[in-house]
Scaffold this active site. Sequence first.
Site, PDB file in Angstrom:
ATOM      1  N   CYS A   1     -13.174  16.984   9.976  1.00  0.00           N
ATOM      2  CA  CYS A   1     -12.729  16.048   8.934  1.00  0.00           C
ATOM      3  C   CYS A   1     -13.851  15.808   7.931  1.00  0.00           C
ATOM      4  O   CYS A   1     -13.748  14.911   7.110  1.00  0.00           O
ATOM      5  CB  CYS A   1     -12.231  14.748   9.552  1.00  0.00           C
ATOM      6  SG  CYS A   1     -13.424  14.007  10.655  1.00  0.00           S
TER       7      CYS A   1
ATOM      8  N   ASP B   1     -13.283  19.651  17.804  1.00  0.00           N
ATOM      9  CA  ASP B   1     -12.643  18.778  16.807  1.00  0.00           C
ATOM     10  C   ASP B   1     -13.418  17.458  16.798  1.00  0.00           C
ATOM     11  O   ASP B   1     -12.900  16.419  17.212  1.00  0.00           O
ATOM     12  CB  ASP B   1     -11.168  18.581  17.213  1.00  0.00           C
ATOM     13  CG  ASP B   1     -10.387  17.777  16.185  1.00  0.00           C
ATOM     14  OD1 ASP B   1     -10.935  17.456  15.117  1.00  0.00           O
ATOM     15  OD2 ASP B   1      -9.211  17.465  16.458  1.00  0.00           O
TER      16      ASP B   1
ATOM     17  N   CYS C   1       0.861  -1.181   0.000  1.00  0.00           N
ATOM     18  CA  CYS C   1       0.000   0.000   0.000  1.00  0.00           C
ATOM     19  C   CYS C   1       0.901   1.236   0.000  1.00  0.00           C
ATOM     20  O   CYS C   1       1.829   1.328   0.812  1.00  0.00           O
ATOM     21  CB  CYS C   1      -0.890  -0.003   1.232  1.00  0.00           C
ATOM     22  SG  CYS C   1      -1.748   1.562   1.445  1.00  0.00           S
TER      23      CYS C   1
ATOM     24  N   GLU D   1     -13.387  14.852  26.882  1.00  0.00           N
ATOM     25  CA  GLU D   1     -13.208  13.732  25.932  1.00  0.00           C
ATOM     26  C   GLU D   1     -13.951  12.524  26.516  1.00  0.00           C
ATOM     27  O   GLU D   1     -13.953  12.320  27.721  1.00  0.00           O
ATOM     28  CB  GLU D   1     -11.701  13.448  25.776  1.00  0.00           C
ATOM     29  CG  GLU D   1     -11.310  12.108  25.226  1.00  0.00           C
ATOM     30  CD  GLU D   1     -11.774  11.824  23.801  1.00  0.00           C
ATOM     31  OE1 GLU D   1     -11.634  12.676  22.911  1.00  0.00           O
ATOM     32  OE2 GLU D   1     -12.308  10.707  23.591  1.00  0.00           O
TER      33      GLU D   1
ATOM     34  N   GLN E   1      -4.156  11.594  15.149  1.00  0.00           N
ATOM     35  CA  GLN E   1      -4.221  11.919  13.716  1.00  0.00           C
ATOM     36  C   GLN E   1      -3.275  11.016  12.937  1.00  0.00           C
ATOM     37  O   GLN E   1      -2.139  10.787  13.358  1.00  0.00           O
ATOM     38  CB  GLN E   1      -3.847  13.391  13.481  1.00  0.00           C
ATOM     39  CG  GLN E   1      -4.876  14.381  14.003  1.00  0.00           C
ATOM     40  CD  GLN E   1      -6.154  14.429  13.167  1.00  0.00           C
ATOM     41  OE1 GLN E   1      -6.362  13.636  12.247  1.00  0.00           O
ATOM     42  NE2 GLN E   1      -7.031  15.351  13.499  1.00  0.00           N
TER      43      GLN E   1
HETATM   44  N1  SAH Z   1      -8.530  16.830  19.184  1.00  0.00           N
HETATM   45  C1  SAH Z   1      -7.970  15.513  19.153  1.00  0.00           C
HETATM   46  C2  SAH Z   1      -8.976  14.413  18.840  1.00  0.00           C
HETATM   47  C3  SAH Z   1      -9.934  14.664  17.721  1.00  0.00           C
HETATM   48  S1  SAH Z   1     -10.797  13.237  17.123  1.00  0.00           S
HETATM   49  C4  SAH Z   1      -6.761  15.449  18.233  1.00  0.00           C
HETATM   50  O1  SAH Z   1      -6.433  16.410  17.549  1.00  0.00           O
HETATM   51  O2  SAH Z   1      -6.093  14.413  18.217  1.00  0.00           O
HETATM   52  C5  SAH Z   1     -12.311  13.309  17.931  1.00  0.00           C
HETATM   53  C6  SAH Z   1     -12.280  12.884  19.379  1.00  0.00           C
HETATM   54  O3  SAH Z   1     -13.615  13.034  19.881  1.00  0.00           O
HETATM   55  C7  SAH Z   1     -11.896  11.428  19.642  1.00  0.00           C
HETATM   56  O4  SAH Z   1     -10.887  11.403  20.618  1.00  0.00           O
HETATM   57  C8  SAH Z   1     -13.188  10.787  20.174  1.00  0.00           C
HETATM   58  O5  SAH Z   1     -12.936   9.793  21.131  1.00  0.00           O
HETATM   59  C9  SAH Z   1     -13.877  11.973  20.798  1.00  0.00           C
HETATM   60  N2  SAH Z   1     -15.339  11.927  20.929  1.00  0.00           N
HETATM   61  C10 SAH Z   1     -16.240  11.316  20.132  1.00  0.00           C
HETATM   62  N3  SAH Z   1     -17.480  11.579  20.531  1.00  0.00           N
HETATM   63  C11 SAH Z   1     -17.388  12.390  21.622  1.00  0.00           C
HETATM   64  C12 SAH Z   1     -18.327  13.028  22.471  1.00  0.00           C
HETATM   65  N4  SAH Z   1     -19.632  12.876  22.290  1.00  0.00           N
HETATM   66  N5  SAH Z   1     -17.878  13.806  23.466  1.00  0.00           N
HETATM   67  C13 SAH Z   1     -16.530  13.989  23.661  1.00  0.00           C
HETATM   68  N6  SAH Z   1     -15.592  13.412  22.886  1.00  0.00           N
HETATM   69  C14 SAH Z   1     -16.007  12.619  21.875  1.00  0.00           C
END
Ligand code: SAH
Length: 458
Positions: free
Chosen positions: A411, A384, A161, A334, A284
Site C-alpha cells: 500500500c 502484504d 462523506c 500474522e 481491506q
Molecule cells: N493479507 C491480508 C492483510 C494485509 S494488512 C489481507 O489481504 O487482508 C497487513 C497485516 O500485517 C495486518 O493484518 C497486520 O496485523 C499484520 N502485521 C503487521 N505487522 C506484522 C508483523 N511484524 N508480522 C506479521 N504480521 C504483521
Amino acid sequence: MLKKNEIVKLTIDKMTFEGLGVARYNDEDCNNFAVFVHAAAVGEILDCRIVKVLPKYAFAIPESFDLLSDIRVEPECKTYRRCGGCSFSNISYPAEVEFKKGFVEDAFHKNFPSNVCKIEDVIASPQDEFYRNKAQFPVSLNGKCGFFAKNTHRIVEIEKCFLNDEAFLPLVETFESYISRYMVSCYNEETGKGLLRHFCLRKAPGTGEIMIIIVVNGRDIPHKEQLTSALSAHDGVKSIYMNINTANTNVILSRECRLLWGKETIRDRLCSMFFDISPLSFYQINSPQAENIYNYIKENAGLTQDDIVLDLYSGIGTIGLILSRQVKKVIAIEVVEQAVSNAAQNMLQNDIRNYLLYLASAAETTDILSGLPSADIPNVVIVDPPRKGLDEETIKAMLKINPRKIIYVSCNPATLARDLEIITRTEPSYKLDKIQPFDMFPRTSHVETVVLISKTEI
Ligand code: SAH
C-alpha cells in the site's frame, strides 16, 4: 523573493500525491522556486495569494483563474478543502488514476535509476464513491462525528462523506442524537477528559453485516441499553462493541474490546468464500477492488499444485485461503491475535485443510520454518506488509528459503520500491516480471501495487 500575501501569476505543471498543484516561480532573486498551490489542477494558469514562505518553497491559494484545467471537476463534498481525507476531489477520476501511475513510476525510478521498470496502467476502482467499508470518526467536543483536518487533530464536522458506505450516515445521526439527548461528554485531547473518543463502523459489503465500535475514555457508557437498542434497530447491524482506550495516544483502538450487543464477528463474502472479521483485525476497505487484487494474484502468479506458499502478514487469511485450492499447502504468519483466530475460523468454514497458521511476527519466519520438515519448506512467498514495508530480518528469512516466486502486495510505493531494490541487489537472480498498480483508495493519495517477481537461472 516571494512575500506572504503577495499575489503572483503561476502555471501549474505538476501535482503532488497530496493533490497540491506545483508551479515554478522566477524573478531576479529566485530561479525555479517551487510554489505549492492548494486546490489547483495541472495545466491551470492562475493568480495566487502566497500564504507561507519557507527557505526552499512556498504555499499559495488560488485567487482567480485565467485558464481552468480540462481535468478540473466541481467537488461534490462541501468540506473537501478542510478535511484531511481526500486529495483529488477537484480533478476527474480518470486523471487521478493516471497521476497514481506516475507516483508508482517515481518511486521505482528513485530506487532503480539505471533500470527501466515498466509500470502497468493503474486498474481503476470499480466504484470511485461510497467505496469505504470502514470509517473511524473522531467525536468533537460538540458531540458531532467528523474527520481530522489535514495534518492536524482539529476535528472538521462533516455532513456527508462521499467515500464512506452510504449505510454509515444514518448510524452517525443516531449516535449524535444519543450524545445530545443524554448530554454525554466527549473527549478533549488536550485535557485528557471526556468520555466518547471515536465512533467506528465497519460493513461487510458481501452480506450487509455491520459492526459498530464505540471508543471510550472510561470503562462504561451511560444509558447504554438505549444506545444499543437505537443502533441495533438499523438494518444490517449485527455487532456493537465498546473499546476502552484511556491512554493519551493517537492510536484509535486499544486492545480492550467488550461486546455490548450482538455477535463477536461480522461475516463477509468475498471471492465466493466466507470471512469472519473481529474489531482488531485488518480487512481491506474497498472490497470489490480487494477482490480484483486477489483474483489478479490467483490468475497471474503462475501457481501450481506442487507449490507451498508462505503468506506473510496474512490478516484474517484472505490471500492464502483464496489461493489454497490452487496449491499444495499454505503457511500463514500474522501478528494480531484476533486476526489469527478469524483466519482459523475462516479456514474451517470454507472447508480448507491444507492451511497452517502461526501467531507470530514475520521477523520470526526463519525460526518457524526451522521447525517444519524439509518437504514443507515454502517455494513461493507472498508478502502484504503495512505501510512501513519489510524489515531486514523478514527479507533475510524470505531469501534464505530461495523461493521460485515472490509476490509483493503493497500500500506504499516508496517502501515497496525500496524493498525490491534490496531484494534484487542481494539476489540478482530475482527479476520483476510485472508491476501492477490498483486504485484501492479513490480521491485519496494512496495507491496499492502488486509486484510479481520470479527467480531466473543466471
Ligand atoms: N493479507 C491480508 C492483510 C494485509 S494488512 C489481507 O489481504 O487482508 C497487513 C497485516 O500485517 C495486518 O493484518 C497486520 O496485523 C499484520 N502485521 C503487521 N505487522 C506484522 C508483523 N511484524 N508480522 C506479521 N504480521 C504483521
